[in-house]
Motif scaffolding. Structure first.
Motif, PDB file in Angstrom:
ATOM      1  N   PHE A 144       0.752  -1.240  -0.094  1.00 46.24           N
ATOM      2  CA  PHE A 144       0.060   0.334   0.028  1.00 46.24           C
ATOM      3  C   PHE A 144       1.006   1.089  -0.016  1.00 46.24           C
ATOM      4  CE2 PHE A 144      -2.598  -3.287   1.787  1.00 46.24           C
ATOM      5  CZ  PHE A 144      -3.876  -2.917   1.122  1.00 46.24           C
ATOM      6  N   GLU A 145       0.539   2.111  -0.831  1.00 45.64           N
ATOM      7  CA  GLU A 145       1.332   3.498  -1.115  1.00 45.64           C
ATOM      8  C   GLU A 145       0.238   4.618  -1.281  1.00 45.64           C
ATOM      9  OE1 GLU A 145       4.933   5.310  -0.474  1.00 45.64           O
ATOM     10  OE2 GLU A 145       4.726   3.134  -0.485  1.00 45.64           O
ATOM     11  N   ASP A 146       0.150   5.287  -0.437  1.00 42.93           N
ATOM     12  CA  ASP A 146      -0.651   6.556  -0.794  1.00 42.93           C
ATOM     13  C   ASP A 146      -2.056   6.185  -0.948  1.00 42.93           C
ATOM     14  OD1 ASP A 146       1.512   8.352  -0.411  1.00 42.93           O
ATOM     15  OD2 ASP A 146       2.211   8.219  -2.506  1.00 42.93           O
ATOM     16  N   GLY A 147      -2.635   5.332  -0.258  1.00 43.52           N
ATOM     17  CA  GLY A 147      -3.941   4.975  -0.523  1.00 43.52           C
ATOM     18  C   GLY A 147      -4.252   3.895  -1.876  1.00 43.52           C
ATOM     19  N   THR A 148      -2.978   3.478  -2.425  1.00 39.27           N
ATOM     20  CA  THR A 148      -3.165   2.653  -3.641  1.00 39.27           C
ATOM     21  C   THR A 148      -2.545   1.434  -2.978  1.00 39.27           C
ATOM     22  OG1 THR A 148      -2.972   4.296  -5.100  1.00 39.27           O
ATOM     23  CG2 THR A 148      -2.562   2.114  -6.018  1.00 39.27           C
ATOM     24  N   LYS A 149      -3.585   0.417  -3.301  1.00 42.36           N
ATOM     25  CA  LYS A 149      -2.909  -1.128  -3.250  1.00 42.36           C
ATOM     26  C   LYS A 149      -2.354  -1.791  -4.542  1.00 42.36           C
ATOM     27  CE  LYS A 149      -4.596  -5.771  -1.735  1.00 42.36           C
ATOM     28  NZ  LYS A 149      -5.702  -6.558  -1.276  1.00 42.36           N
ATOM     29  N   TYR A 150      -1.032  -2.249  -4.533  1.00 43.23           N
ATOM     30  CA  TYR A 150      -0.292  -2.919  -5.540  1.00 43.23           C
ATOM     31  C   TYR A 150      -0.436  -4.453  -5.061  1.00 43.23           C
ATOM     32  CZ  TYR A 150       0.986   1.861  -6.511  1.00 43.23           C
ATOM     33  OH  TYR A 150       0.994   3.255  -6.759  1.00 43.23           O
ATOM     34  N   GLU A 151      -0.531  -5.350  -6.233  1.00 40.61           N
ATOM     35  CA  GLU A 151      -0.879  -6.854  -5.912  1.00 40.61           C
ATOM     36  C   GLU A 151       0.182  -7.315  -7.119  1.00 40.61           C
ATOM     37  OE1 GLU A 151      -4.901  -7.939  -6.614  1.00 40.61           O
ATOM     38  OE2 GLU A 151      -5.395  -7.173  -4.607  1.00 40.61           O
ATOM     39  N   GLU A 152       1.000  -8.177  -6.481  1.00 39.11           N
ATOM     40  CA  GLU A 152       2.099  -8.872  -7.294  1.00 39.11           C
ATOM     41  C   GLU A 152       1.123  -9.722  -8.440  1.00 39.11           C
ATOM     42  OE1 GLU A 152       4.982 -12.962  -6.962  1.00 39.11           O
ATOM     43  OE2 GLU A 152       3.524 -12.079  -5.152  1.00 39.11           O
ATOM     44  N   ALA A 153      -0.078 -10.536  -8.150  1.00 43.23           N
ATOM     45  CA  ALA A 153      -0.815 -11.126  -9.149  1.00 43.23           C
ATOM     46  C   ALA A 153      -1.054 -10.403 -10.292  1.00 43.23           C
ATOM     47  CB  ALA A 153      -1.997 -11.815  -8.576  1.00 43.23           C
ATOM     48  N   ALA A 161       7.544  -3.263  -3.032  1.00 40.51           N
ATOM     49  CA  ALA A 161       7.396  -2.553  -1.756  1.00 40.51           C
ATOM     50  C   ALA A 161       8.623  -1.322  -1.873  1.00 40.51           C
ATOM     51  CB  ALA A 161       7.436  -3.041  -0.437  1.00 40.51           C
ATOM     52  N   HIS A 162       9.454  -1.872  -2.854  1.00 45.47           N
ATOM     53  CA  HIS A 162      10.757  -0.790  -3.161  1.00 45.47           C
ATOM     54  C   HIS A 162      10.245   0.331  -3.989  1.00 45.47           C
ATOM     55  CE1 HIS A 162      14.486   0.774  -4.646  1.00 45.47           C
ATOM     56  NE2 HIS A 162      14.790   0.499  -3.337  1.00 45.47           N
ATOM     57  N   ASP A 163      10.057   1.516  -3.877  1.00 43.98           N
ATOM     58  CA  ASP A 163       9.698   2.669  -4.391  1.00 43.98           C
ATOM     59  C   ASP A 163      10.254   2.731  -6.027  1.00 43.98           C
ATOM     60  OD1 ASP A 163       7.963   3.461  -2.551  1.00 43.98           O
ATOM     61  OD2 ASP A 163       9.244   5.125  -1.762  1.00 43.98           O
ATOM     62  N   SER A 164      11.495   2.531  -5.964  1.00 44.71           N
ATOM     63  CA  SER A 164      12.105   2.658  -7.394  1.00 44.71           C
ATOM     64  C   SER A 164      11.891   1.315  -8.122  1.00 44.71           C
ATOM     65  CB  SER A 164      13.740   2.745  -7.198  1.00 44.71           C
ATOM     66  OG  SER A 164      14.249   2.942  -8.497  1.00 44.71           O
ATOM     67  N   ASN A 165      12.047   0.177  -7.657  1.00 41.38           N
ATOM     68  CA  ASN A 165      11.547  -1.021  -8.296  1.00 41.38           C
ATOM     69  C   ASN A 165      10.229  -0.780  -8.976  1.00 41.38           C
ATOM     70  OD1 ASN A 165      13.457  -3.649  -6.949  1.00 41.38           O
ATOM     71  ND2 ASN A 165      14.366  -2.037  -7.809  1.00 41.38           N
ATOM     72  N   ARG A 166       9.246  -0.708  -7.960  1.00 39.99           N
ATOM     73  CA  ARG A 166       8.055  -0.718  -8.223  1.00 39.99           C
ATOM     74  C   ARG A 166       7.749   0.735  -9.451  1.00 39.99           C
ATOM     75  NH1 ARG A 166       6.350   0.480  -3.889  1.00 39.99           N
ATOM     76  NH2 ARG A 166       5.709   2.665  -4.087  1.00 39.99           N
ATOM     77  N   ALA A 167       8.026   1.654  -9.243  1.00 39.48           N
ATOM     78  CA  ALA A 167       8.048   2.517 -10.418  1.00 39.48           C
ATOM     79  C   ALA A 167       8.522   2.257 -11.848  1.00 39.48           C
ATOM     80  CB  ALA A 167       8.676   3.983 -10.075  1.00 39.48           C
TER      81      ALA A 167
END
Length: 186
Positions: free
Chosen positions: A26-35, A155-161
């Motif tokens: 979860f980041e800034d109200g957004t949920k990110y899912e691996e699937a 969960a890593h901001d740069s990887n996720r971006a």
């Protein structure tokens, strides 16, 4: 050549009728899912391979596909696939954990794992977490060459971006396709 693409997790992965999101963040109200992210990569890789004239077997095409993890490798083999590529995202309690790694089962898979690792590090500039032998994973029990790519840390901001960037996703999937096709000299 027929390539099996396995976007990790999803519906009925571990328990029938239950959606397995895999790692979440979860980041800034957004949920990110691996699937969900793995599925986008899987569909993009499918398009890249098909555009080059190769057959593809998807273990799942959408979030509702029932794809028990214990049946994915067998289903891919029954569909005539020669190679199995499982796509995942890593996670760790410490959000500073980052990088990319490719997991493989044995000596027959190690060469492809290393070539994928090298190509994806070149495209992403992620930390090189090296290839790792894992003979305990259900999806790597494929009767043929099989690898599991941990594309980066959710969960890593740069990887996720990077992983959420459609252009970078295209580049990564092109790199995967090119390595696989060259490895099998197709």
């Amino acid at each position: 050549m027929k390539v099996a693409i396995d976007p990790g997790h999803g519906m009925s992965n571990r328990r029938r009728g239950i959606y397995d999101s895999g790692a979440t963040h979860f980041e800034d109200g957004t949920k990110y899912e691996e699937a969900a992210i793995a599925l986008k990569y899987g569909l993009t890789l499918k398009d890249v391979l098909r555009a080059q004239g190769h057959a593809v077997f998807m273990t799942r095409d959408d979030p509702e596909d029932h794809a028990p993890v214990g049946e994915r490798a067998r289903n891919a083999k029954n569909a005539g696939a020669q190679v199995f590529i499982s796509l995942h995202l890593n996670d760790f309690d410490d959000d500073t954990a980052n990088g990319l790694e490719v997991l493989y089962r044995g000596d027959d898979d190690k060469g492809l794992a290393q070539k994928l690792q090298d190509a994806l590090i070149a495209v992403t500039n992620f930390k090189d977490r090296k290839i790792k032998k894992r003979d305990d994973l259900a999806v790597l029990k494929f009767d043929g060459v099989a690898v599991l790519i941990e594309l980066g840390f959710i969960a890593h901001d740069s990887n996720r971006a990077v992983l959420l960037n459609p252009q970078k996703r295209q580049e990564m999937c092109e790199a995967i396709a090119n390595v696989v096709l060259k490895y099998f000299e197709v």
